[in-house]
Motif scaffolding. Sequence first.
Motif, short mmCIF file in Angstrom:
data_model
loop_
_atom_site.label_atom_id
_atom_site.label_comp_id
_atom_site.label_asym_id
_atom_site.label_seq_id
_atom_site.Cartn_x
_atom_site.Cartn_y
_atom_site.Cartn_z
N PRO A 28 51.30 33.52 69.06
CA PRO A 28 51.90 33.62 67.73
C PRO A 28 53.31 34.19 67.77
O PRO A 28 53.56 35.20 68.45
N ILE A 29 54.21 33.55 67.07
CA ILE A 29 55.58 34.03 66.90
C ILE A 29 55.80 34.24 65.41
O ILE A 29 55.85 33.27 64.65
N VAL A 30 55.89 35.48 64.98
CA VAL A 30 56.13 35.79 63.58
C VAL A 30 57.63 35.87 63.37
O VAL A 30 58.30 36.74 63.92
N ALA A 31 58.15 34.93 62.58
CA ALA A 31 59.59 34.87 62.30
C ALA A 31 59.82 35.56 60.96
O ALA A 31 59.64 34.96 59.90
N ASP A 32 60.18 36.82 61.03
CA ASP A 32 60.30 37.61 59.81
C ASP A 32 61.64 37.37 59.13
O ASP A 32 62.69 37.36 59.77
N ASN A 33 61.58 37.22 57.82
CA ASN A 33 62.77 36.83 57.05
C ASN A 33 63.20 37.92 56.06
O ASN A 33 63.62 37.63 54.95
N GLY A 34 63.07 39.18 56.52
CA GLY A 34 63.52 40.30 55.70
C GLY A 34 62.42 41.01 54.95
O GLY A 34 62.64 41.53 53.85
N SER A 35 61.23 41.07 55.52
CA SER A 35 60.10 41.74 54.87
C SER A 35 60.39 43.21 54.64
O SER A 35 61.05 43.87 55.46
N THR A 36 59.85 43.73 53.55
CA THR A 36 60.00 45.15 53.22
C THR A 36 58.65 45.87 53.18
O THR A 36 58.58 47.02 52.77
N ASP A 37 57.59 45.18 53.58
CA ASP A 37 56.24 45.75 53.48
C ASP A 37 55.63 46.10 54.83
O ASP A 37 54.42 46.33 54.94
N GLY A 38 56.45 46.13 55.87
CA GLY A 38 55.93 46.47 57.20
C GLY A 38 55.35 45.30 57.96
O GLY A 38 54.72 45.51 59.00
N SER A 39 55.59 44.09 57.51
CA SER A 39 55.04 42.91 58.19
C SER A 39 55.41 42.84 59.67
O SER A 39 54.54 42.56 60.51
N PRO A 40 56.67 43.08 60.06
CA PRO A 40 57.00 42.98 61.49
C PRO A 40 56.20 43.96 62.34
O PRO A 40 55.75 43.60 63.44
N GLU A 41 56.05 45.17 61.86
CA GLU A 41 55.30 46.18 62.63
C GLU A 41 53.82 45.78 62.74
O GLU A 41 53.20 45.96 63.80
N ILE A 42 53.26 45.28 61.65
CA ILE A 42 51.86 44.85 61.68
C ILE A 42 51.69 43.69 62.64
O ILE A 42 50.73 43.64 63.43
N ALA A 43 52.62 42.73 62.61
CA ALA A 43 52.55 41.58 63.51
C ALA A 43 52.60 42.03 64.96
O ALA A 43 51.80 41.56 65.80
N ALA A 44 53.52 42.91 65.28
CA ALA A 44 53.64 43.39 66.66
C ALA A 44 52.39 44.14 67.10
O ALA A 44 51.93 43.99 68.23
N ALA A 45 51.81 44.94 66.18
CA ALA A 45 50.61 45.69 66.51
C ALA A 45 49.43 44.78 66.79
O ALA A 45 48.48 45.18 67.48
N HIS A 46 49.46 43.56 66.24
CA HIS A 46 48.38 42.60 66.46
C HIS A 46 48.73 41.58 67.54
O HIS A 46 48.10 40.52 67.64
N GLY A 47 49.72 41.90 68.35
CA GLY A 47 50.00 41.10 69.54
C GLY A 47 50.96 39.95 69.37
O GLY A 47 51.15 39.17 70.32
N ALA A 48 51.59 39.82 68.22
CA ALA A 48 52.52 38.71 68.00
C ALA A 48 53.90 39.04 68.54
O ALA A 48 54.32 40.20 68.56
N THR A 49 54.60 38.01 68.95
CA THR A 49 56.03 38.13 69.23
C THR A 49 56.75 38.08 67.89
O THR A 49 56.48 37.22 67.06
N VAL A 50 57.66 39.01 67.65
CA VAL A 50 58.36 39.09 66.36
C VAL A 50 59.84 38.77 66.58
O VAL A 50 60.48 39.34 67.46
N VAL A 51 60.36 37.85 65.77
CA VAL A 51 61.80 37.57 65.76
C VAL A 51 62.29 37.78 64.34
O VAL A 51 61.56 37.55 63.37
N HIS A 52 63.51 38.24 64.21
CA HIS A 52 64.09 38.52 62.90
C HIS A 52 65.07 37.41 62.54
O HIS A 52 66.05 37.18 63.26
#
Length: 223
Positions: A28-52
């Motif tokens: 999974p690659i979570v492509a975050d588009n400016g979340s303000t609810d902690g989505s990137p941190e949650i994605a990373a904690a669940h093993g996803a690669t995060v790109v901004h």
Amino acid sequence: MSDVVLPCLNEAAALPWVLSRIPGGYRPIVADNGSTDGSPEIAAAHGATVVHARPTGFGAAAHAGLVAATADIVCFMDADGSFDPAQLDRVTAPVRASAADLVLGRRRPTVRAAWPVHARAGNAVLAWRLRWASGLRLFDLGPMRAARRADLLALDLRDRRFGYPLEMVLRAAEEGWRVREVDVDYAPRAAGSRSKVTGTVRGTMRAVRDMSRLLANAGGARR
């Protein structure tokens, strides 16, 4: 191994379930588009690669995920819990078998509330215009889809808003790709998650506007 691009804007409520359902053999690659609810941190904690991804826009997020991908086959899927990642093989199998170049998941609602009337109507109109503009026999602009990464990058997609998924199909048709649909389940999104497109009439109208511009250009080129 295949990569799964999940464009994301404030999907903290849905991400734990979505990422827990990613099958083996998919990254999974979570492509975050400016979340303000902690989505990137949650994605990373669940093993996803995060790109901004910047600028703001669905296409910007989807394309950033595509660029970050490294697998031969890349999938796209909404991050709001409306699709079950366990069904990813449905869209990747024809690509792996070289039976199709682009596969779209045709949404089959599990309950009536999964797909609001305004969104279903907007999709039906766009799909009709897409059939006319492209000659492809498609009935849904399915957000769950799969194709080969190198081929997608070669399409040189430019839209960075809601028109990105449609531009992908139009450019694929221009290049003579084999495009097909397979059925996938479409469920109500996770509690606390709201679609940026189908969740409101305004969101649907924005998507229709962006896509109509592309279809008008395609129709002119066809004539």
